[in-house]
Design an enzyme around this catalytic site. Structure first.
Site, PDB file in Angstrom:
ATOM      1  N   GLY A  20      -0.451  14.138  -3.674  1.00 42.11           N
ATOM      2  CA  GLY A  20      -1.885  13.852  -3.686  1.00 42.11           C
ATOM      3  C   GLY A  20      -2.118  12.547  -4.422  1.00 42.11           C
ATOM      4  O   GLY A  20      -1.227  12.054  -5.109  1.00 42.11           O
ATOM      5  N   SER A  30       5.195  12.673  -4.150  1.00 41.16           N
ATOM      6  CA  SER A  30       3.819  12.817  -4.584  1.00 41.16           C
ATOM      7  C   SER A  30       3.050  13.633  -3.543  1.00 41.16           C
ATOM      8  O   SER A  30       3.263  13.494  -2.335  1.00 41.16           O
ATOM      9  CB  SER A  30       3.307  11.389  -4.763  1.00 41.16           C
ATOM     10  OG  SER A  30       1.938  11.301  -4.709  1.00 41.16           O
ATOM     11  N   PRO A  80      -9.135  -1.024   8.819  1.00 39.28           N
ATOM     12  CA  PRO A  80      -8.290   0.144   9.132  1.00 39.28           C
ATOM     13  C   PRO A  80      -6.824  -0.282   9.060  1.00 39.28           C
ATOM     14  O   PRO A  80      -6.459  -1.340   9.570  1.00 39.28           O
ATOM     15  CB  PRO A  80      -8.657   0.486  10.587  1.00 39.28           C
ATOM     16  CG  PRO A  80      -9.842  -0.328  10.928  1.00 39.28           C
ATOM     17  CD  PRO A  80      -9.964  -1.442   9.945  1.00 39.28           C
ATOM     18  N   ASP A 138       0.806  -1.223   0.000  1.00 37.21           N
ATOM     19  CA  ASP A 138       0.000   0.000   0.000  1.00 37.21           C
ATOM     20  C   ASP A 138       0.839   1.272   0.000  1.00 37.21           C
ATOM     21  O   ASP A 138       0.451   2.292   0.578  1.00 37.21           O
ATOM     22  CB  ASP A 138      -0.962   0.011   1.209  1.00 37.21           C
ATOM     23  CG  ASP A 138      -1.892  -1.180   1.194  1.00 37.21           C
ATOM     24  OD1 ASP A 138      -2.207  -1.647   0.093  1.00 37.21           O
ATOM     25  OD2 ASP A 138      -2.283  -1.638   2.281  1.00 37.21           O
ATOM     26  N   GLU A 139       1.973   1.220  -0.647  1.00 36.39           N
ATOM     27  CA  GLU A 139       2.861   2.391  -0.689  1.00 36.39           C
ATOM     28  C   GLU A 139       2.398   3.403  -1.737  1.00 36.39           C
ATOM     29  O   GLU A 139       2.891   4.542  -1.767  1.00 36.39           O
ATOM     30  CB  GLU A 139       4.302   1.962  -1.025  1.00 36.39           C
ATOM     31  CG  GLU A 139       4.953   1.039   0.001  1.00 36.39           C
ATOM     32  CD  GLU A 139       4.723  -0.444  -0.325  1.00 36.39           C
ATOM     33  OE1 GLU A 139       3.873  -0.739  -1.179  1.00 36.39           O
ATOM     34  OE2 GLU A 139       5.382  -1.283   0.296  1.00 36.39           O
ATOM     35  N   GLY A 140       1.507   2.947  -2.635  1.00 42.65           N
ATOM     36  CA  GLY A 140       1.059   3.825  -3.733  1.00 42.65           C
ATOM     37  C   GLY A 140       1.564   3.314  -5.088  1.00 42.65           C
ATOM     38  O   GLY A 140       1.683   4.088  -6.040  1.00 42.65           O
ATOM     39  N   THR A 188      -9.815  -5.123   1.699  1.00 41.25           N
ATOM     40  CA  THR A 188     -10.628  -5.632   2.810  1.00 41.25           C
ATOM     41  C   THR A 188     -11.358  -4.537   3.571  1.00 41.25           C
ATOM     42  O   THR A 188     -12.227  -4.831   4.390  1.00 41.25           O
ATOM     43  CB  THR A 188      -9.730  -6.383   3.824  1.00 41.25           C
ATOM     44  OG1 THR A 188      -8.752  -5.456   4.293  1.00 41.25           O
ATOM     45  CG2 THR A 188      -9.042  -7.580   3.185  1.00 41.25           C
ATOM     46  N   GLY A 189     -10.997  -3.277   3.339  1.00 42.03           N
ATOM     47  CA  GLY A 189     -11.624  -2.158   4.057  1.00 42.03           C
ATOM     48  C   GLY A 189     -11.191  -2.057   5.519  1.00 42.03           C
ATOM     49  O   GLY A 189     -11.684  -1.207   6.265  1.00 42.03           O
ATOM     50  N   HIS A 220      -4.803  -1.727  -5.584  1.00 41.94           N
ATOM     51  CA  HIS A 220      -3.986  -0.626  -6.091  1.00 41.94           C
ATOM     52  C   HIS A 220      -4.906   0.513  -6.511  1.00 41.94           C
ATOM     53  O   HIS A 220      -5.655   0.396  -7.472  1.00 41.94           O
ATOM     54  CB  HIS A 220      -3.119  -1.109  -7.264  1.00 41.94           C
ATOM     55  CG  HIS A 220      -2.076  -2.113  -6.849  1.00 41.94           C
ATOM     56  ND1 HIS A 220      -1.192  -2.685  -7.720  1.00 41.94           N
ATOM     57  CD2 HIS A 220      -1.778  -2.628  -5.634  1.00 41.94           C
ATOM     58  CE1 HIS A 220      -0.403  -3.513  -7.062  1.00 41.94           C
ATOM     59  NE2 HIS A 220      -0.744  -3.500  -5.791  1.00 41.94           N
TER      60      HIS A 220
HETATM   61  P1  GDP Z   1      -0.742   0.279  -3.496  1.00 39.57           P
HETATM   62  O1  GDP Z   1      -1.347  -0.972  -2.992  1.00 39.57           O
HETATM   63  O2  GDP Z   1       0.740   0.322  -3.289  1.00 39.57           O
HETATM   64  O3  GDP Z   1      -1.100   0.596  -4.921  1.00 39.57           O
HETATM   65  O4  GDP Z   1      -1.341   1.462  -2.608  1.00 39.57           O
HETATM   66  P2  GDP Z   1      -2.881   1.664  -2.172  1.00 39.57           P
HETATM   67  O5  GDP Z   1      -3.617   2.206  -3.334  1.00 39.57           O
HETATM   68  O6  GDP Z   1      -3.418   0.444  -1.529  1.00 39.57           O
HETATM   69  O7  GDP Z   1      -2.715   2.718  -1.012  1.00 39.57           O
HETATM   70  C1  GDP Z   1      -2.188   3.968  -1.245  1.00 39.57           C
HETATM   71  C2  GDP Z   1      -3.230   5.027  -0.807  1.00 39.57           C
HETATM   72  O8  GDP Z   1      -2.610   6.297  -0.847  1.00 39.57           O
HETATM   73  C3  GDP Z   1      -4.407   5.114  -1.744  1.00 39.57           C
HETATM   74  O9  GDP Z   1      -5.529   5.550  -0.987  1.00 39.57           O
HETATM   75  C4  GDP Z   1      -3.975   6.209  -2.723  1.00 39.57           C
HETATM   76  O10 GDP Z   1      -5.071   6.846  -3.368  1.00 39.57           O
HETATM   77  C5  GDP Z   1      -3.275   7.126  -1.804  1.00 39.57           C
HETATM   78  N1  GDP Z   1      -2.183   7.956  -2.366  1.00 39.57           N
HETATM   79  C6  GDP Z   1      -1.204   7.642  -3.240  1.00 39.57           C
HETATM   80  N2  GDP Z   1      -0.348   8.663  -3.383  1.00 39.57           N
HETATM   81  C7  GDP Z   1      -0.798   9.655  -2.576  1.00 39.57           C
HETATM   82  C8  GDP Z   1      -0.323  10.970  -2.237  1.00 39.57           C
HETATM   83  O11 GDP Z   1       0.708  11.435  -2.702  1.00 39.57           O
HETATM   84  N3  GDP Z   1      -1.066  11.670  -1.331  1.00 39.57           N
HETATM   85  C9  GDP Z   1      -2.202  11.187  -0.760  1.00 39.57           C
HETATM   86  N4  GDP Z   1      -2.867  11.958   0.110  1.00 39.57           N
HETATM   87  N5  GDP Z   1      -2.666   9.956  -1.040  1.00 39.57           N
HETATM   88  C10 GDP Z   1      -1.967   9.216  -1.934  1.00 39.57           C
HETATM   89  P1  IMO Z   2      -1.089  -4.234  -2.094  1.00 39.00           P
HETATM   90  O1  IMO Z   2      -0.687  -4.844  -3.416  1.00 39.00           O
HETATM   91  C1  IMO Z   2      -1.467  -4.538   2.188  1.00 39.00           C
HETATM   92  C2  IMO Z   2      -1.345  -8.553   3.845  1.00 39.00           C
HETATM   93  C3  IMO Z   2      -2.452  -9.205   4.620  1.00 39.00           C
HETATM   94  C4  IMO Z   2      -1.634 -10.127   5.518  1.00 39.00           C
HETATM   95  C5  IMO Z   2      -0.517 -10.591   4.601  1.00 39.00           C
HETATM   96  C6  IMO Z   2      -0.798 -11.905   3.928  1.00 39.00           C
HETATM   97  O2  IMO Z   2      -2.302  -3.378  -2.204  1.00 39.00           O
HETATM   98  O3  IMO Z   2       0.089  -3.607  -1.429  1.00 39.00           O
HETATM   99  P2  IMO Z   2      -2.419 -12.757   2.031  1.00 39.00           P
HETATM  100  O4  IMO Z   2      -3.855 -12.468   1.736  1.00 39.00           O
HETATM  101  O5  IMO Z   2      -1.459 -12.298   0.976  1.00 39.00           O
HETATM  102  O6  IMO Z   2      -2.173 -14.179   2.445  1.00 39.00           O
HETATM  103  O7  IMO Z   2      -2.091 -11.890   3.357  1.00 39.00           O
HETATM  104  O8  IMO Z   2      -0.351  -9.569   3.658  1.00 39.00           O
HETATM  105  N1  IMO Z   2      -1.714  -8.085   2.513  1.00 39.00           N
HETATM  106  C7  IMO Z   2      -1.695  -6.801   2.145  1.00 39.00           C
HETATM  107  N2  IMO Z   2      -1.465  -5.690   2.859  1.00 39.00           N
HETATM  108  N3  IMO Z   2      -1.626  -4.434   0.858  1.00 39.00           N
HETATM  109  C8  IMO Z   2      -1.780  -5.541   0.096  1.00 39.00           C
HETATM  110  O9  IMO Z   2      -1.668  -5.500  -1.241  1.00 39.00           O
HETATM  111  C9  IMO Z   2      -1.903  -6.802   0.746  1.00 39.00           C
HETATM  112  N4  IMO Z   2      -2.063  -8.081   0.337  1.00 39.00           N
HETATM  113  C10 IMO Z   2      -1.946  -8.854   1.422  1.00 39.00           C
HETATM  114  O10 IMO Z   2      -3.189  -8.270   5.347  1.00 39.00           O
HETATM  115  O11 IMO Z   2      -1.006  -9.421   6.564  1.00 39.00           O
HETATM  116 MG    MG Z   3      -2.893  -1.583  -1.776  1.00 41.24          MG
END
Ligand code: GDP
Ligand code: IMO
Ligand code: MG
Length: 425
Positions: free
Chosen positions: A415, A413, A305, A12-14, A302-303, A40
């Site tokens: 936003g 980034s 937190p 979830d780094e973006g 998964t929604g 993503h």
């Molecule tokens: P990913 O799994 O690595 O693609 O990342 P996710 O989409 O799961 O989580 C990243 C979250 O940060 C998402 O809610 C994006 O919309 C948000 N996001 C990405 N870049 C930025 C940024 O520069 N600023 C803010 N406020 N949100 C960002």
């Molecule tokens: P993106 O691609 C954040 C976490 C789960 C659990 C562990 C293993 O958006 O970064 P799994 O379902 O793979 O057996 O779960 O990894 N997890 C994630 N956490 N972002 C994800 O994907 C994840 N996919 C799995 O919460 O700790």
């Molecule tokens: Mg993600």
């Protein structure tokens, strides 16, 4: 030329936003590992999307998107995602699915869910998408490659064998209804029709693409800390999240991989169990969670937190090294604008000694964070794209992180939208 976009941390780094951005200059985008556990987030002219299986190049009609052999392919979820995309006005993307890619079988998410239930408060916190059972079966040699779905005799014979094995656990350990091989056959016969138009020899396609000098992006799922070898085992995922695996999971020679972009957030977030040294709790965590990401830090799949904390330079330096990062993209810098002071975890104290090296999991539980405090910039920089309008304290924060990580920060980034980014080089 092949470029990988991967996560330096817990996921979830973006990565989605950054892949969507980089895809503009690419010919092919490939998912090489993981499955629909990914979420993503992409916000562009078509709206807001959370992609789970589709590569983040799907918003460009001229880009070929590939589901590589290393992916855990849930055909129904892929189909639903494609349908949603097109119904929301995105042109039908070019999509290829590797004939060697293995299929998420209907019993994999069930087994994932049953096992998490059985473990109760000791659960891994998986996404229950079937990832663990899927990869276990792949390496136990009882998985199904996409091409095998089209061989009726083989499919029926293998389903019979697998059901005998799985039912032992399903009935006797989990006390759930047994699998019926005939019903499974019918389901997979339906699923193969959904995937038929996309199945291809992606290995040969990629070889030709690279011979023509085209640009290929590898899109990672999750990040280094969730890699089964280099992450916080056992609270990890079940496929390799490091760029090196991209060559295997996409089917390209390692000599083709020229650039590795590691994505990291300006603070930390993690979903699921496991050690998280710089984690915040209570009101401080609640505020960062509320302000983080695009609408708070909640799992895109998964929604749930997300757990949040300060930027962890120990974990990120290690995360970038393991990825072999040639450059870093820092996301969510705008989120920190409310803080008077910002802390960065620059060392771990373990048994009275301070280290800057990321330890093995069994020592990680004893690590206490050592912080360096930096001044905040106390203003809203969301959406700013002109570097001259970024306050000096924010620039200093980026420079400090770059020095700590030891890899150039190519962009940061401001936003969640595609265009909200500033190039530093
Ligand atoms: P990913 O799994 O690595 O693609 O990342 P996710 O989409 O799961 O989580 C990243 C979250 O940060 C998402 O809610 C994006 O919309 C948000 N996001 C990405 N870049 C930025 C940024 O520069 N600023 C803010 N406020 N949100 C960002
Ligand atoms: P993106 O691609 C954040 C976490 C789960 C659990 C562990 C293993 O958006 O970064 P799994 O379902 O793979 O057996 O779960 O990894 N997890 C994630 N956490 N972002 C994800 O994907 C994840 N996919 C799995 O919460 O700790
Ligand atoms: Mg993600």
């Amino acid at each position: 030329m092949v470029k990988a976009i991967v996560g330096a941390n817990w996921g979830d780094e973006g990565k989605g936003k950054i892949t969507d951005l980089f895809a503009r200059e690419a010919d092919v985008v490939i998912r090489f590992q993981g499955g629909a556990n990914a979420g993503h987030t992409i916000i562009n002219d078509y709206g807001k999307f959370a992609l789970h299986t589709l590569p983040s190049g799907v918003f460009y009609p001229e880009v070929t998107n590939i589901i590589g052999n290393g992916v855990a392919l849930d055909i129904r979820k892929l189909h639903a995602e494609l349908t949603e995309l097109v119904s929301r006005g995105v042109p039908q993307p070019r999509l290829l699915v590797s004939e060697r890619c293995q299929v998420m079988m209907p019993y994999h998410p069930l087994l994932d869910t049953y096992e998490e239930e059985r473990l109760s408060d000791k659960a891994f916190g998986s996404t229950k998408s079937g990832i663990g059972p899927f990869y276990s079966d792949k390496y136990a040699k009882i998985g199904f490659q996409v091409c095998e779905l089209f061989d009726d005799d083989l499919l029926r014979e293998r389903l019979d064998k697998v059901c005998t094995l799985k039912n032992t656990m399903i009935v006797h350990l989990y006390h759930k209804p047994a699998l019926d091989p005939e019903a499974l056959y019918r389901e997979m016969a339906e699923q193969r029709e959904l995937i038929r138009p996309y199945v291809a020899d992606t290995f040969t396609f990629l070889r030709k693409t690279l011979e023509q000098g085209k640009t290929v992006l590898l899109e990672g799922q999750l990040g280094t800390m969730k890699d089964p070898d280099f992450g916080i085992y056992p609270m990890v995922t079940s496929s390799h999240t490091v760029a090196a695996f991209g060559c295997i999971g996409a089917g390209i020679p390692p000599t083709e991989l020229k650039e590795i972009v590691a994505v990291t957030k300006a603070y930390s977030s993690a979903v699921g169990g496991g050690e998280f040294v710089s984690e915040l709790f209570g009101d401080e965590a609640e505020e960062l969670r509320r302000r983080g990401g695009d609408k708070g830090e909640y799992g895109a799949t998964t929604g749930r937190p997300r757990r949040v904390g300060w930027f962890d330079a120990v974990a990120t330096r290690y995360g970038c090294r393991m990825q072999g990062a040639t450059g870093v993209v820092l996301t969510c810098l705008d989120v920190l604008g409310y803080l008077d002071e910002i802390r960065v975890c620059t060392g771990y104290e373990i048994d009275g000694e301070v280290t800057r090296e990321f330890p093995v999991s069994c020592k990680l539980g004893r690590a206490k964070p050592v912080y360096t405090t930096l001044p905040g910039w106390k203003c809203d920089i969301r959406g700013i794209t002109d570097p001259d309008k970024i306050p000096q304290q924010a620039k200093d924060y980026v420079a400090f992180l770059e020095k700590e990580i030891g890899v150039p920060i190519l962009m940061y980034s401001t936003g969640p939208r595609r265009e909200e980014i500033i190039r530093t080089r």
